[in-house]
Scaffold this active site. Structure first.
Site, PDB file in Angstrom:
ATOM      1  N   ARG A 190       0.694  -1.653   0.022  1.00  0.00           N
ATOM      2  CA  ARG A 190      -0.343   0.180  -0.214  1.00  0.00           C
ATOM      3  C   ARG A 190       0.682   1.016  -0.034  1.00  0.00           C
ATOM      4  O   ARG A 190       1.062   1.755  -1.229  1.00  0.00           O
ATOM      5  CB  ARG A 190      -0.439   0.691   1.411  1.00  0.00           C
ATOM      6  CG  ARG A 190      -2.064  -1.167   1.522  1.00  0.00           C
ATOM      7  CD  ARG A 190      -2.840  -1.256   2.522  1.00  0.00           C
ATOM      8  NE  ARG A 190      -3.875  -2.231   2.442  1.00  0.00           N
ATOM      9  CZ  ARG A 190      -4.594  -2.793   3.014  1.00  0.00           C
ATOM     10  NH1 ARG A 190      -5.492  -2.016   3.282  1.00  0.00           N
ATOM     11  NH2 ARG A 190      -5.243  -3.761   3.305  1.00  0.00           N
ATOM     12  N   ASP A 195      -2.490 -15.748  -3.009  1.00  0.00           N
ATOM     13  CA  ASP A 195      -2.740 -15.725  -3.077  1.00  0.00           C
ATOM     14  C   ASP A 195      -1.260 -14.790  -3.944  1.00  0.00           C
ATOM     15  O   ASP A 195      -0.339 -14.721  -5.162  1.00  0.00           O
ATOM     16  CB  ASP A 195      -3.783 -14.795  -3.058  1.00  0.00           C
ATOM     17  CG  ASP A 195      -4.140 -13.651  -2.354  1.00  0.00           C
ATOM     18  OD1 ASP A 195      -3.142 -13.518  -1.675  1.00  0.00           O
ATOM     19  OD2 ASP A 195      -5.123 -12.467  -1.898  1.00  0.00           O
ATOM     20  N   GLU A 228     -11.451  -8.187  -6.258  1.00  0.00           N
ATOM     21  CA  GLU A 228     -10.794  -9.062  -6.944  1.00  0.00           C
ATOM     22  C   GLU A 228     -11.513  -9.808  -8.321  1.00  0.00           C
ATOM     23  O   GLU A 228     -10.813  -9.758  -8.991  1.00  0.00           O
ATOM     24  CB  GLU A 228     -10.919 -10.394  -6.536  1.00  0.00           C
ATOM     25  CG  GLU A 228      -9.310 -10.557  -5.092  1.00  0.00           C
ATOM     26  CD  GLU A 228      -9.663  -9.627  -4.031  1.00  0.00           C
ATOM     27  OE1 GLU A 228     -10.652  -9.734  -3.334  1.00  0.00           O
ATOM     28  OE2 GLU A 228      -9.176  -9.086  -2.666  1.00  0.00           O
TER      29      GLU A 228
HETATM   30  C1  DMJ Z   1      -6.065  -6.181  -1.458  1.00  0.00           C
HETATM   31  O1  DMJ Z   1      -5.283  -5.435  -0.541  1.00  0.00           O
HETATM   32  C2  DMJ Z   1      -4.541  -6.898  -2.009  1.00  0.00           C
HETATM   33  O2  DMJ Z   1      -5.344  -6.952  -3.501  1.00  0.00           O
HETATM   34  C3  DMJ Z   1      -3.617  -8.194  -1.421  1.00  0.00           C
HETATM   35  O3  DMJ Z   1      -2.602  -8.703  -1.972  1.00  0.00           O
HETATM   36  C4  DMJ Z   1      -5.396  -9.215  -1.390  1.00  0.00           C
HETATM   37  N1  DMJ Z   1      -6.681  -8.903  -1.064  1.00  0.00           N
HETATM   38  C5  DMJ Z   1      -6.429  -7.197  -0.578  1.00  0.00           C
HETATM   39  C6  DMJ Z   1      -7.928  -6.436  -0.813  1.00  0.00           C
HETATM   40  O4  DMJ Z   1      -9.147  -8.080  -0.639  1.00  0.00           O
END
Ligand code: DMJ
Length: 613
Positions: A189, A316, A506
């Site tokens: 972030r 993920d 997503e």
């Molecule tokens: C986000 O902060 C990012 O995409 C992260 O990789 C996982 N998911 C959250 C939001 O759902």
């Protein structure tokens, strides 16, 4: 039976046959049996294939067919730039609410109209919003943010106890932990936000502050093998002593650190990446068929023995960054590419299932590989977009199933050889993206739940095999799922495990990538329906809020607007509707928080300086 026998005996039997003691009856039985087998062979392709050793005769053509568009106005009457503008208005509404009611705290609480410290306390919404502002040309907002960033003190965290306890907020405040900042969240972030805004604006102060922040984070790598700890105290540089870590937290920093190394010329940033990638590359992941497991130990530098595999929570972006690191640094790191293709093939043959009644394709997690939970998470809905991105950007040779390393073994994985992998990856992307969207369409709010649990299902690869052996009738399995109303007795294939909608990006991220890669307008349409649902169900007087219950329109909201809503959800919707190609996929790579970074090529000097092979 007696009359049947005597009837045949009335024919005269030739001498040769008689000598061989073969009666006419034997001959007739033989002819009839042969004809029967021949008929089965010709009319039942499944039978004919099953009795062969399945010689490999080339690739099965995969025709996904057209997606079913949701009802809408005719395409040529849609004002897409007007829709993009609606998203821009939504962003301004949310950011204005943040500035007025929450800044300089981290997040807006859009129901009580105040702020809350959640991630480091440096005003995460401001940092996470920078790249979206620039893409939307919100220059006044960007100009107001620059002096705040210039003066930020990254040495200490500004987390303190929340003023009020929210329902469902069970985590007690821990003053000691509050001095530590989470590495993963800070990188994706704050660092990602700064670097992307620098790339988009060329404001040098942003690069400088990114480098300052990385320096404060550097203690996180002071672990026995150089794997990042979960968190670090930015004042003392002390890493947290938690030994357990997860793939997403230890392997989601490569994009940011590679770009930082490139822009600052500092080898130390590049070395951080090399060390962790060396750990990953040198594991012989026999039990998981080449897919990186979810759980790791920072002290030993080894995966934990749970064998948990997932593309959802905790894993993920660890998989996502394999492909994206390869793309960002000019497609030279073959190991990342191989790991990515292996991972996808293992997912396709082991973690993808088709639901029994509706034929919904879903990706689940398992521990070990053959013990699926049948949970399907909103977080996993980035995966179809990632598959589409791979198909769009990788060279054809990456999908060459003769020369690529074989990631998986066993009967199910053998089925992979019948397909062109590029077509197969895109087909899986389509099926999964449709299911992700369907989760929204199924709910009265039009917004999707966070986690669902499927009532069993069959491995997609086995369903594909049946379809192939059955003559490849119609579209392949898992592509055009039935709606709930089309299923007899209204019995659904899944139940809700978490009925919250957390403003997550997503699904719209995948709608955007599917639109870019396939050019099928249906993905834009679906994104628009999701945006309309957000406007109707999540909007408050000061921003947008997560929902407690997607099954219940009008139910009280959660009083929570995570910064990723401005960084990702609204950005992907804006790019989906914008007719201009503002972030061409062959020139930019989105970090996992949707902050675009420009693709570059290492010079020969950088090869030497950073020790790039
Ligand atoms: C986000 O902060 C990012 O995409 C992260 O990789 C996982 N998911 C959250 C939001 O759902």
């Amino acid at each position: 039976m007696a009359s049947f026998t005597s009837k045949f005996q009335s024919f005269s039997t030739p001498n040769t046959l008689r000598r061989l003691q073969i009666s006419r009856r034997h001959v007739i039985y033989g002819v009839v049996s042969f004809a029967f087998v021949l008929a089965l062979y010709n009319f039942l392709p499944a039978f004919s294939h099953a009795y062969h050793n399945e010689p490999f005769t080339g690739k099965v053509p995969l025709r996904p067919g057209k997606s079913q568009p949701p009802p809408t106005v005719p395409e040529d009457m849609i004002d897409w730039s007007g829709r993009a503008n609606e998203v821009k208005k939504a962003f301004r509404h949310a950011y204005y609410g943040y500035e007025v009611y929450a800044a300089p705290m981290d997040n807006l609480r859009p129901v009580s109209n105040d702020g809350i410290q959640e991630i480091d306390g440096w005003g995460v919404t401001l940092y996470d919003s920078l790249s979206t502002m620039l893409l939307m040309e919100l220059h006044d907002e960007f100009a107001r943010a620059l002096p705040v960033i210039e003066q930020q003190d990254f040495s200490k965290t500004l987390i303190f106890p929340p003023k009020t306890q929210e329902p469902g907020d069970h985590i007690a405040f821990d003053a000691h932990k509050a001095q530590f900042i989470p590495f993963f969240e800070t990188v994706i972030r704050y660092l990602g936000g700064l670097l992307s805004a620098y790339a988009l604006s060329h404001e040098f102060i942003l690069l400088k502050r990114a480098d300052d922040l990385a320096t404060k984070l550097s203690g996180v790598f002071d672990t026995p093998h150089g794997m990042p700890a979960y968190s670090v105290n930015p004042l003392t540089g002390q890493p947290s002593n938690r030994t357990h870590t997860i793939l997403a937290e230890m392997a989601t920093f490569q994009l940011e650190y590679l770009y930082l190394a490139r822009m600052t010329g500092k080898k130390e940033h590049h070395d951080r990446v090399t060390k962790v990638m060396d750990i990953i590359k040198h594991k012989t992941l026999v039990d998981t068929y080449g897919m990186l497991p979810t759980e790791w130990n920072v002290t030993t530098g080894q995966p934990e023995i749970t064998g948990h595999l997932s593309v959802g929570a905790n894993a993920d972006s660890g998989h996502e960054y394999l492909l994206k690191s390869y793309l960002l640094s000019g497609k030279v790191d073959k190991i990342n590419l191989e790991l990515y293709v292996q991972t996808v093939n293992t997912v396709l043959s082991s973690l993808l299932y088709v639901s029994p009644r509706r034929g919904l394709l879903y990706v689940t997690d398992a521990a070990p590989i053959n013990n699926a939970t049948h949970q399907f998470e909103h977080l996993s809905c980035f995966f179809p977009g990632l598959l589409a991105l791979g198909v769009h950007t990788l060279p054809d040779a990456a999908f060459d199933n003769e020369s690529s390393p074989k990631a998986v073994s066993g009967n199910d994985a053998d089925e992979l050889k019948y397909y062109d992998w590029k077509e197969l990856h895109l087909l899986a992307a389509q099926g999964l993206a449709e299911s992700c969207y369907q989760m929204y369409e199924d709910e009265p709010t039009g917004l999707g739940p966070d986690v669902v649990l499927f009532d069993g299902g069959e491995l997609w690869i086995r369903e594909l095999k049946k379809w192939r052996q059955g003559g490849m009738e119609g579209t392949p399995p898992g592509i055009h799922a039935k709606k709930m109303t089309e299923v007899r007795h209204g019995v659904d294939d899944y139940g809700l495990l978490s009925q919250r909608y957390l403003l997550r990006p997503e699904t719209v991220e995948s709608m955007f990538l599917m639109w870019k890669v396939t050019g099928d307008v249906v993905w834009r349409e679906r994104g628009w329906r999701i945006f309309q649902a957000l406007e109707k169900e999540a909007k408050t007087s000061t921003g947008y809020s997560s929902l407690y219950d997607v099954t219940n329109p009008g139910y009280p909201l959660m009083n929570d607007m995570p910064s990723y809503f401005l960084a990702e959800t609204l950005k992907y919707l804006y790019l989906l509707f914008n007719d201009k190609d503002l972030v061409p996929l062959d020139r930019w790579v989105f970090n996992t928080e949707a902050h675009p970074l420009p693709i570059f090529n290492w010079s020969s000097w950088e090869h030497k300086k950073f020790g790039i092979a």
